[in-house]
Design a protein around this motif. Structure first.
Motif, short mmCIF file in Angstrom:
data_model
loop_
_atom_site.label_atom_id
_atom_site.label_comp_id
_atom_site.label_asym_id
_atom_site.label_seq_id
_atom_site.Cartn_x
_atom_site.Cartn_y
_atom_site.Cartn_z
N LEU A 307 32.65 -13.97 -21.78
CA LEU A 307 31.36 -14.18 -21.11
C LEU A 307 30.96 -12.89 -20.42
O LEU A 307 31.74 -12.32 -19.66
CB LEU A 307 31.47 -15.29 -20.06
CG LEU A 307 31.12 -16.72 -20.43
CD1 LEU A 307 31.32 -17.63 -19.23
CD2 LEU A 307 29.69 -16.83 -20.93
N ALA A 308 29.76 -12.42 -20.70
CA ALA A 308 29.19 -11.32 -19.94
C ALA A 308 28.45 -11.94 -18.76
O ALA A 308 27.63 -12.85 -18.93
CB ALA A 308 28.23 -10.51 -20.81
N VAL A 309 28.72 -11.46 -17.55
CA VAL A 309 28.14 -12.07 -16.34
C VAL A 309 27.50 -10.98 -15.49
O VAL A 309 28.07 -9.90 -15.31
CB VAL A 309 29.21 -12.81 -15.52
CG1 VAL A 309 28.60 -13.42 -14.26
CG2 VAL A 309 29.87 -13.90 -16.35
N GLY A 310 26.33 -11.28 -14.96
CA GLY A 310 25.65 -10.32 -14.08
C GLY A 310 24.57 -10.98 -13.27
O GLY A 310 24.31 -12.19 -13.38
N ASN A 311 23.93 -10.18 -12.41
CA ASN A 311 22.82 -10.67 -11.59
C ASN A 311 21.54 -10.74 -12.42
O ASN A 311 21.36 -9.99 -13.37
CB ASN A 311 22.61 -9.75 -10.39
CG ASN A 311 23.80 -9.78 -9.44
OD1 ASN A 311 24.20 -10.84 -8.98
ND2 ASN A 311 24.36 -8.61 -9.15
N LEU A 312 20.66 -11.65 -12.02
CA LEU A 312 19.39 -11.81 -12.72
C LEU A 312 18.32 -10.88 -12.15
O LEU A 312 18.15 -10.81 -10.93
CB LEU A 312 18.89 -13.26 -12.59
CG LEU A 312 19.70 -14.34 -13.32
CD1 LEU A 312 19.24 -15.72 -12.87
CD2 LEU A 312 19.53 -14.19 -14.82
N PRO A 313 17.60 -10.18 -13.01
CA PRO A 313 16.45 -9.41 -12.52
C PRO A 313 15.29 -10.35 -12.19
O PRO A 313 15.30 -11.52 -12.57
CB PRO A 313 16.11 -8.50 -13.70
CG PRO A 313 16.59 -9.25 -14.90
CD PRO A 313 17.79 -10.04 -14.45
N ASP A 314 14.28 -9.86 -11.49
CA ASP A 314 13.14 -10.70 -11.12
C ASP A 314 12.37 -11.17 -12.34
O ASP A 314 11.87 -12.30 -12.39
CB ASP A 314 12.20 -9.93 -10.18
CG ASP A 314 12.85 -9.67 -8.82
OD1 ASP A 314 13.72 -10.48 -8.42
OD2 ASP A 314 12.50 -8.67 -8.19
N GLU A 315 12.26 -10.33 -13.33
CA GLU A 315 11.57 -10.69 -14.57
C GLU A 315 12.38 -10.14 -15.75
O GLU A 315 12.95 -9.06 -15.67
CB GLU A 315 10.15 -10.14 -14.61
CG GLU A 315 9.21 -10.75 -13.58
CD GLU A 315 7.78 -10.25 -13.74
OE1 GLU A 315 7.50 -9.57 -14.75
OE2 GLU A 315 6.96 -10.53 -12.85
N LEU A 316 12.40 -10.89 -16.84
CA LEU A 316 13.17 -10.46 -18.01
C LEU A 316 12.70 -11.20 -19.25
O LEU A 316 12.04 -12.24 -19.14
CB LEU A 316 14.66 -10.69 -17.80
CG LEU A 316 15.17 -12.14 -17.76
CD1 LEU A 316 16.67 -12.17 -18.07
CD2 LEU A 316 14.94 -12.79 -16.40
N SER A 317 13.06 -10.68 -20.40
CA SER A 317 12.79 -11.36 -21.66
C SER A 317 14.07 -12.02 -22.15
O SER A 317 15.16 -11.46 -22.02
CB SER A 317 12.30 -10.36 -22.71
OG SER A 317 11.05 -9.81 -22.34
N VAL A 318 13.92 -13.22 -22.72
CA VAL A 318 15.06 -13.92 -23.30
C VAL A 318 14.68 -14.39 -24.70
O VAL A 318 13.50 -14.54 -25.02
CB VAL A 318 15.48 -15.14 -22.44
CG1 VAL A 318 15.96 -14.70 -21.07
CG2 VAL A 318 14.33 -16.15 -22.31
#
Length: 334
Positions: A307-318
């Motif tokens: 699992l790659a884990v990190g903080n979420l940016p305010d805006e992003l594309s998925v």
């Protein structure tokens, strides 16, 4: 034209032969590891193997006690076997949280039978004898056996919009800068531990990697993180310990239990506001060995996934990944 066709056939035959040889070696690698590290040959080989047998036995009693109308005196053979396992464990390793829970289960079993006019004083004396050897004073003292709960309590705690929760989770490949608090990882694992597993054996391990050089080395063995893996603050490797399994019928159970746990962990991370991306572990036995060396994973542990884990940016594309229609998945049998 004929030469080209013949050449193409030879290439295809070679590729199929190569595939079969590789597949044979990969399956043999899995077979060899299961035979060597599972409790199939001898459940007394390691402490972990013996713990697995103890847990499997006491959980049979727990399941019996949780039935609508348990039969007084049920599972006598299981109880006797569990007592023998506990004696062997105590002689070699002393008493700990695993044996304490087992003793609590046996005591619950004794009390149930006593309440149904089925007194077994000999069992009670054996329980007391084991317990007197060394009392374990920790949070496990109250665990084991059964507890009474109400339907209203289950409904109250489960009353969330799970569909919205699930739909809001995405595979994140665009992480924000900043360290992920290790406490959040611990909290997520604490939540995921409630995942069901065969006989409640809980065979999972979660290996966490934060050091940049080690993370990159680990990710180099995985074939689906190109372009984003290096931005994850933490890389997790989920494994399942073969020591807890026994017999050919459980040869694939580590993947079932490990997969269930992995999904629980993914949802737990999501509930704590972290982003994650599942990284498959579809590799040859040679690559599996390389990862174990670089990640420091024991031979007895089967790698389930990363699992790659990190903080979420305010805006992003998925990825807006399409899902199958319910009718393609649901099979109604009448």
């Amino acid at each position: 034209m004929i030469k080209n066709t013949l050449l193409q056939k030879l290439i295809t035959q070679y590729q199929m032969l190569k595939f079969r040889v590789n597949l044979t070696f990969d399956y043999y690698y899995d077979l060899q590891r299961f035979f060597q590290f599972s409790a199939t040959n001898n459940p007394y080989t390691t402490k972990t193997m013996l713990q697995g047998r103890i847990i499997a036995h006491y959980h049979v009693i727990e399941k019996g006690l949780s039935l609508k109308t348990p039969r007084p005196g049920f599972g006598a053979n299981i109880v006797n076997n569990l007592l023998l396992l506990l004696k062997h464990y105590e002689e070699n390793y002393g008493l700990d949280e695993v044996t304490e829970v087992a003793i609590n289960v046996l005591y619950s079993y004794y009390k149930f039978n006593l309440s149904h006019n089925c007194d077994n004083e000999q069992l009670y004396l054996k329980i007391i004898q084991i317990k007197d050897e060394k009392s374990v004073n920790n949070e496990y003292l109250a665990e084991g056996g059964t507890i009474e709960i109400k339907k209203a309590h289950i409904h109250k705690s489960a009353l969330i919009n799970f569909q919205d929760f699930v739909n809001s989770r995405h595979s994140i490949r665009n992480f924000a800068n900043g360290d992920v608090d290790i406490k959040l990882i611990k909290d997520a694992v604490s939540i995921a531990i409630k995942t069901p597993s065969v006989c409640n054996r809980q065979t999972w391990k979660v290996h966490v990697y934060s050091h940049e050089e080690i993370k990159n080395k680990i990710l180099s063995h995985q074939n689906g993180n190109r372009g984003f893996g290096q931005y994850a603050d933490k890389v997790l490797i989920i494994t399942s310990d073969l020591n807890y399994f026994t017999g050919s019928s459980e040869r694939n159970q580590c993947f079932v239990d490990g997969g269930l746990f992995a999904m629980s962990l993914i949802y737990a991370l999501h509930s704590l506001g972290l982003g994650s991306c599942c990284l498959n572990w579809c590799v040859s036995h040679q690559t599996d060995k390389l990862l174990r060396k670089d990640a420091g994973i024991k031979e007895s542990e089967t790698v389930i996934m990363m699992l790659a884990v990190g903080n979420l940016p305010d805006e992003l594309s998925v990825a807006n990944s399409a899902r199958k229609a319910v009718e393609e998945v649901l099979v109604l049998n009448h």
